[in-house]
Design a protein around this motif. Sequence first.
Motif, PDB file in Angstrom:
ATOM      1  N   LEU A 146      48.625  38.751  31.355  1.00  0.00           N
ATOM      2  CA  LEU A 146      47.222  38.997  32.019  1.00  0.00           C
ATOM      3  C   LEU A 146      47.477  40.255  32.905  1.00  0.00           C
ATOM      4  O   LEU A 146      46.320  40.489  32.912  1.00  0.00           O
ATOM      5  N   GLY A 147      48.920  40.865  33.211  1.00  0.00           N
ATOM      6  CA  GLY A 147      48.012  41.730  33.396  1.00  0.00           C
ATOM      7  C   GLY A 147      47.603  43.401  32.489  1.00  0.00           C
ATOM      8  O   GLY A 147      46.661  43.951  33.521  1.00  0.00           O
ATOM      9  N   CYS A 148      47.792  42.827  31.329  1.00  0.00           N
ATOM     10  CA  CYS A 148      46.674  44.701  30.647  1.00  0.00           C
ATOM     11  C   CYS A 148      45.672  43.899  30.779  1.00  0.00           C
ATOM     12  O   CYS A 148      44.544  44.826  30.765  1.00  0.00           O
ATOM     13  N   ILE A 149      45.152  42.751  30.862  1.00  0.00           N
ATOM     14  CA  ILE A 149      43.753  41.769  30.462  1.00  0.00           C
ATOM     15  C   ILE A 149      43.194  42.571  32.011  1.00  0.00           C
ATOM     16  O   ILE A 149      41.921  43.420  31.912  1.00  0.00           O
ATOM     17  N   LYS A 150      43.824  42.513  33.204  1.00  0.00           N
ATOM     18  CA  LYS A 150      43.046  42.960  34.521  1.00  0.00           C
ATOM     19  C   LYS A 150      43.487  44.248  34.140  1.00  0.00           C
ATOM     20  O   LYS A 150      42.144  44.976  34.551  1.00  0.00           O
ATOM     21  N   GLY A 202      37.384  49.029  31.966  1.00  0.00           N
ATOM     22  CA  GLY A 202      35.573  48.778  31.983  1.00  0.00           C
ATOM     23  C   GLY A 202      34.736  49.082  32.912  1.00  0.00           C
ATOM     24  O   GLY A 202      34.084  49.577  33.405  1.00  0.00           O
ATOM     25  N   PHE A 203      35.493  48.910  34.157  1.00  0.00           N
ATOM     26  CA  PHE A 203      34.145  48.705  35.095  1.00  0.00           C
ATOM     27  C   PHE A 203      34.089  50.070  36.379  1.00  0.00           C
ATOM     28  O   PHE A 203      33.630  50.975  35.855  1.00  0.00           O
ATOM     29  N   ARG A 236      27.316  51.743  27.590  1.00  0.00           N
ATOM     30  CA  ARG A 236      26.165  51.353  27.382  1.00  0.00           C
ATOM     31  C   ARG A 236      26.297  50.037  26.336  1.00  0.00           C
ATOM     32  O   ARG A 236      25.826  49.250  26.404  1.00  0.00           O
ATOM     33  N   ILE A 237      27.574  49.984  25.540  1.00  0.00           N
ATOM     34  CA  ILE A 237      27.640  48.841  25.103  1.00  0.00           C
ATOM     35  C   ILE A 237      27.662  47.149  25.453  1.00  0.00           C
ATOM     36  O   ILE A 237      26.856  46.310  24.821  1.00  0.00           O
ATOM     37  N   SER A 238      28.186  47.415  26.264  1.00  0.00           N
ATOM     38  CA  SER A 238      28.323  46.343  27.076  1.00  0.00           C
ATOM     39  C   SER A 238      27.024  45.980  28.292  1.00  0.00           C
ATOM     40  O   SER A 238      27.561  44.829  28.106  1.00  0.00           O
ATOM     41  N   GLN A 239      26.393  46.925  28.511  1.00  0.00           N
ATOM     42  CA  GLN A 239      25.136  46.585  28.733  1.00  0.00           C
ATOM     43  C   GLN A 239      24.108  46.289  28.046  1.00  0.00           C
ATOM     44  O   GLN A 239      23.584  45.502  28.450  1.00  0.00           O
ATOM     45  N   THR A 257      41.307  46.342  24.952  1.00  0.00           N
ATOM     46  CA  THR A 257      41.249  44.866  26.424  1.00  0.00           C
ATOM     47  C   THR A 257      40.461  44.113  26.596  1.00  0.00           C
ATOM     48  O   THR A 257      40.505  43.230  26.951  1.00  0.00           O
ATOM     49  N   TRP A 258      40.095  45.383  27.145  1.00  0.00           N
ATOM     50  CA  TRP A 258      38.576  45.758  28.105  1.00  0.00           C
ATOM     51  C   TRP A 258      37.515  44.764  27.067  1.00  0.00           C
ATOM     52  O   TRP A 258      36.868  43.451  27.848  1.00  0.00           O
ATOM     53  N   ALA A 259      37.532  45.390  25.284  1.00  0.00           N
ATOM     54  CA  ALA A 259      36.106  44.501  24.778  1.00  0.00           C
ATOM     55  C   ALA A 259      36.656  43.023  24.669  1.00  0.00           C
ATOM     56  O   ALA A 259      36.047  41.600  24.866  1.00  0.00           O
ATOM     57  N   VAL A 260      37.596  42.636  24.443  1.00  0.00           N
ATOM     58  CA  VAL A 260      38.568  41.207  24.384  1.00  0.00           C
ATOM     59  C   VAL A 260      38.601  40.166  25.781  1.00  0.00           C
ATOM     60  O   VAL A 260      37.925  39.260  25.684  1.00  0.00           O
ATOM     61  N   ALA A 261      38.615  40.808  26.613  1.00  0.00           N
ATOM     62  CA  ALA A 261      38.228  40.218  27.561  1.00  0.00           C
ATOM     63  C   ALA A 261      36.753  40.231  28.354  1.00  0.00           C
ATOM     64  O   ALA A 261      36.609  38.987  28.952  1.00  0.00           O
TER      65      ALA A 261
END
Length: 647
Positions: free
Chosen positions: A222-226, A232-233, A542-545, A580-584
């Motif tokens: 979960l720390g990895c996900i955080k 990402g942001f 940009r892909i996330s946007q 990890t961000w992408a999976v999150a």
Amino acid sequence: MGENLVLREKREIEGRSDSDKTIDPANLEMFEIARKAGMETAFDRLLRQEPKCPYCFTGVSCRNCAMGPCRITAKADRGVCGATADVMVARGLLRNTLAGTASHVDHARHVALALLHAARGEAPYRIRDEAKLRRLGETLGIEGAGSMPVEKLAEAVAVLALQEIGATHANGGRWLRMHATEERLETWSRLDVLPEGGMLPVLEGMHRTSMGNDADPVNLVLGCIKAGIADGFYGLHMSTDLQDVLFGTPKPKLSQAGMGVLREDCVNIACHGHVPVLSEKIVEAAEALEEEAKKAGAAGINVVGICCTGNEILERQGIPAVGNELNSELVIATGALDAVVVDYQCIFPALVPAAKCFHTKIITTAPTVKIPGAEHVEFDERRADEVAREIVRRAIENFRSRDRSRVHIPEFRTRVLAGFSVEALLEVLSKLNSSDPLAPLVEAISSGDVKGAVAIVGCSNPRVPHDMMHVELAKELVKRDILVLATGCAAHAHAKTGLMKPEGAEMAGERLRRVLKVLGEAAGMGSLPPVLHFGSCVDNSRISQLLKALAERLGVAIKDLPVAASAPEYNTEKALSIGTWAVALGITTHVNPLPRITGSEVVTSLLTEKAEELLGARFLHSPDPVEAADMLEEVILEKRRKLGLEG
Ligand code: BF8
């Protein structure tokens, strides 16, 4: 099991001929020349690392304290402190992910400082996209953002960015909330993985992974996900936002890619690394010092790009891309590079011994990235013009000592259409529907003309045949009417093989080809390519946007969209944090080679299965491009079925 995997990889790597090592014909041509010059490359050094340590390979080793180093073996199921295989794997993965997050957040910090200095008139940069700055200011809740003087607003945005990076308790989070969807914010809040600032998860993560702290593998993951979310942001999104403000938001433009972009008659300077704060200034200085180059006997100055800073100056200035990570050494063997100027990240220290075999100067610029044997010209954005001119002058001077009899530039180069920001894409789409620009894309996806989209991103890695996975996977997907978006070293691979030129649309399936033609004609470009160049690795934002906009337009969550991602030749810790961000975010992500987690059933099943329940996405692995395409297509088809879409 670790031993078997290690031996299999050893056999595979040792059995490779040159043409199994890379599909880039320029690299193949350079191998011979490099050998004759006594220059070695990552491909050679990899061979000397075989066989790899089976404990490290599967993640069941630990060097975090001085009672060890420890490893899990048949006779030792715990380290000296009692850490199990699961703990070692999870702790190691978290430390790797933190390093990726730290890299991107520090990159964002650097750009924020440049913006701050520019806003205060202390650095020679100007705001190139005022409209984006005002949009950012308004969304971030800065009072008067629509009307205050542009420098004041730039200063306020830069200060806020720096505060967000450093936030240590619940006073941050504005950058995250600006770009995340409501659904994700709720999910992350439920899992208690919402990072309030960019540095906090790194601080907390280093603490919890040190000896005698977190020993729960699930909690560590979960720390990895955080950490991934923070990357990402406060890393990717923030870097892109501020870079667009300072240097302009990219628009599609034609340029060229491949080693053949070097010019025998010019001073050739390669910008390598990540941050456009330096490379933009090198481009400007090269223009300004053209006459000095002519006096030195050159026809002019030819700036080219390597890796992500290459993508940055390609997408904004149309600067040709000479290659990716695994081209960065071999391009020196052309004997035509007068200087490689580097900033940070993905710079092989081996560039220095490689350059010693030729006349090339390696010029380091970051106070935190020095390499013995390189020349160091310290960059400071407040003296950006002066420093950039000094660097370009050193390259001009070095042109005089070039041995013309040793110059060998491979002919390979191809056209590339780069510069696809979300803003630019919406502009193209608005030519088809000005009141609802996303509608044509939504219709194409709904009808199945575009079955879905896959982001192919990340590095090159000599353990994987260079560029092969990027290219073969993309070809396989576009043939199946799946649109591909690419960034980073993957984008270089696609560019070099013609998948990013308008004519590349021929490689797409019939339905996708039709859509690309309609869009391309609307944009006045003939056809769009089947793989869209979305920029550097930080531009994965940009892909996330785009996905956020699509999800909101459709009234669904990102996890429900028919999209997926792949980092099929990854090597860096940054790729781990981005993945990890992408999976999150809810995007199922294929990775290759296998991450160092197979020594833990708990961690492996969490990331490849249980994550689906928690986040609506998971990691996949396959070393084969067709099998990977099958897996990714299945993810897309499953999402389509759930949305009730045809095709
Ligand atoms: O940030 S793709 S090898 S260059 S890490 Fe590095 Fe990987 Fe290339 Fe760019 Ni991204």
